[in-house]
Design a protein around this motif. Structure first.
Motif: not given
Ligand code: HEM
Length: 499
Positions: A64-71, A76-85
């Protein structure tokens, strides 16, 4: 001594060091610019220390704060979270996102990865062979359905023997459901009082409840160097590792029994089939070895028992908190099956409300809210977002299943949302994705749906399900790798008196 260093060499060294630092700084900034926005963390550990217990809720709030795809950086890793269908659907079709993280879920074991943890060609081969064997020994066939019905018969008898007194449903159902996967893997079920079966279920429970989704060992594999030291201090880690070892030991004994009989028998179960594949491939350097067999079998056992059990636990709570829905399912049973014969999976086509109840239970429970971690095997893109190689990709099914743009009043349990306006048909929404999707979709989805239907219908056909008046029933959840009911599900099963 320092003063004796050749000044030319020293200058060359400094020049190399400067170039190296600038290159890494440049890569870091370049990577940051490419990645979607997201919260900042601390040096070295990133956002890992700020991850809360109910991480799926936290991820949904961050979206909700950073948008539907945030990271964010996590250990030790980069993570991307995808929240939108739509973005999730695109990610599920992307072949570069089929890999799993290279680090391990259960640290402290010398081990080969299991099918669930593998990536690339070994995963493809293991998955193809596993599905072929499981189909040959019954998965998706009427022979397995008959065995599940037989198992449900024992289960219903055991509920009847409680004579309406309170039952710990979670314990009872796990005992029964784990027998269905045991038949596929080992070729036999366990009697309800068999000590080996009870031990295996206890081992599995300890592992599943103690593997956090954001495990520090997985996100900071550098810590594995200290894992034996950490095991002295962390009782959770000790429990998890020793229970995984115990579970695998029991599987090893099953494998040994299968090896003894192998020359005389045809393929009756997964272990038989795998041993035969091992023989076929013995001269090539593949992952078909005894360690992978042990690891795959214990992971299949856990994935095939605990998941369905947790959904059935939630389902019972929805039945008890919505007695009107319990009655509607019973009405459909009366019209379609009656109260004499056992249900068949084929009956579902005449029971739209019952199927809608199952879909709504899967949506509400969302027992795998953040999927199983995926990894980008190569630089790739989802929508317009860049995903650099080796980024961990999380698909937030919880956010989809609670998205108010997709579901009216998403926090309420309303099976009617899966029905046509005239209430005659069930409509399965593409926005319901409890089993994930694409080439790595859950291979047990059909088995799970058959089990959910047959157990639910058999229970409602035989009993009025209620909760002891003293107990307050609610569907609070706890989360480790799976989302599960927080409190033991203690219920009363009163045998129906049908005229
Ligand atoms: C309601 C019950 C179940 C749910 C909600 C569920 C959900 C899932 C999900 C979300 C995944 C991750 C897929 C991905 O990476 O995108 C998965 C993977 C998997 N599930 Fe299930 N599952 C259930 C039942 C079962 C059953 C009964 C079996 C046993 C046959 C099973 C075996 C597996 C295996 C082996 C994988 C790993 C597949 C791979 O990595 O290629 N699951 N499941």
């Amino acid at each position: 001594m320092f003063l004796n260093v050749n000044p030319t060499l020293f200058n060359i060294f400094c020049a190399f060091l400067t170039v190296w630092v600038i290159k890494h700084l440049f890569n870091f900034i370049n990577r940051l610019q490419k990645l979607p926005p997201g919260p900042w963390g601390l040096p070295f550990v990133g956002y890992l220390p700020f991850i809360k217990k109910d991480a799926y809720i936290q991820m949904t709030e961050l979206a909700e704060k950073y948008g539907p795809v945030f990271s964010f950086k996590c250990g030790q890793f980069d993570v991307i979270v995808i929240n939108e269908v739509k973005a999730i659907e695109e990610a599920l079709k992307n072949d570069h996102l089929l890999a799993r993280p290279a680090s391990t879920y259960v640290p402290g074991l010398k081990r080969d990865p299991s099918l669930i943890e593998m990536s690339g060609e070994p995963w493809r081969q293991q998955r193809r062979v596993a599905l072929t064997i499981l189909r040959n020994v019954g998965l998706g066939k009427s022979t397995l359905e008959e065995k599940i019905k037989e198992e449900i018969g024992y289960f219903i008898d055991s509920l009847k023997s409680a004579h309406g007194n309170e039952v710990d449903f979670g314990d009872e159902i796990k005992t029964s459901v784990s027998n269905n996967i045991s038949i596929l893997l080992f070729g036999h079920r366990f009697e309800y009082n068999d000590p080996i079966g009870s031990e295996m279920r206890r081992n599995m429970k300890q592992v599943i409840e103690n593997v956090p989704y954001f495990s520090k060992f997985m996100f900071m594999p550098v810590m594995l160097v200290f894992v034996s030291l950490a095991a002295h201090f962390s009782s959770d880690l000790r429990k998890m590792t020793s229970n995984q070892k115990e579970l695998e030991k029991k599987v090893t004994k099953e494998v040994a029994k299968h090896r003894e009989k192998q020359t005389t028998h045809e393929i009756e179960d997964y272990i038989d089939g795998f041993l035969q594949e091992m023989d076929k491939q013995k001269d090539s350097n593949t992952s078909f070895n005894i360690n992978t067999l042990r690891r795959n079998t214990s992971d299949f056992y856990a994935a095939g028992s605990d998941t369905t059990t947790h959904v059935l636990n939630f389902m019972m709570l929805y039945l008890v908190t919505h007695p009107e829905y319990q009655q509607k399912i019973r009405d459909e049973i009366k019209q379609t099956i009656g109260f004499e014969r056992q249900p068949d999976y084929a009956d579902r086509t005449s029971m739209p409300f019952t199927m809608a109840f199952i879909y709504e239970s899967l949506r509400m429970a969302t027992i795998v809210p953040l999927n199983v971690h995926r990894r980008a095997a190569q630089d790739t893109k989802v929508m317009s977002y860049s995903i650099p190689k080796d980024t961990i990709v999380i698909l937030n099914f919880w956010a989809v299943h609670r998205d108010p743009n997709l579901w009216n009043d998403p926090h309420s349990f309303k099976p009617g949302r899966f029905m046509s306006d005239d209430g005659q048909k069930v409509i399965k929404s593409p926005n319901l994705m409890p089993f994930s999707g694409g080439k790595r979709v859950c291979p047990g989805a059909t088995l799970a749906l058959i089990e959910l239907f047959l157990y639910l219908v058999s229970i409602v056909q035989n009993f009025q399900v209620s909760a002891s008046e003293r107990d307050e029933i609610h569907d609070e959840a706890k989360y480790a790798f799976l989302r599960m009911v927080k409190k033991p599900v203690k219920l009363n099963f009163h045998t129906l008196k049908v005229n």
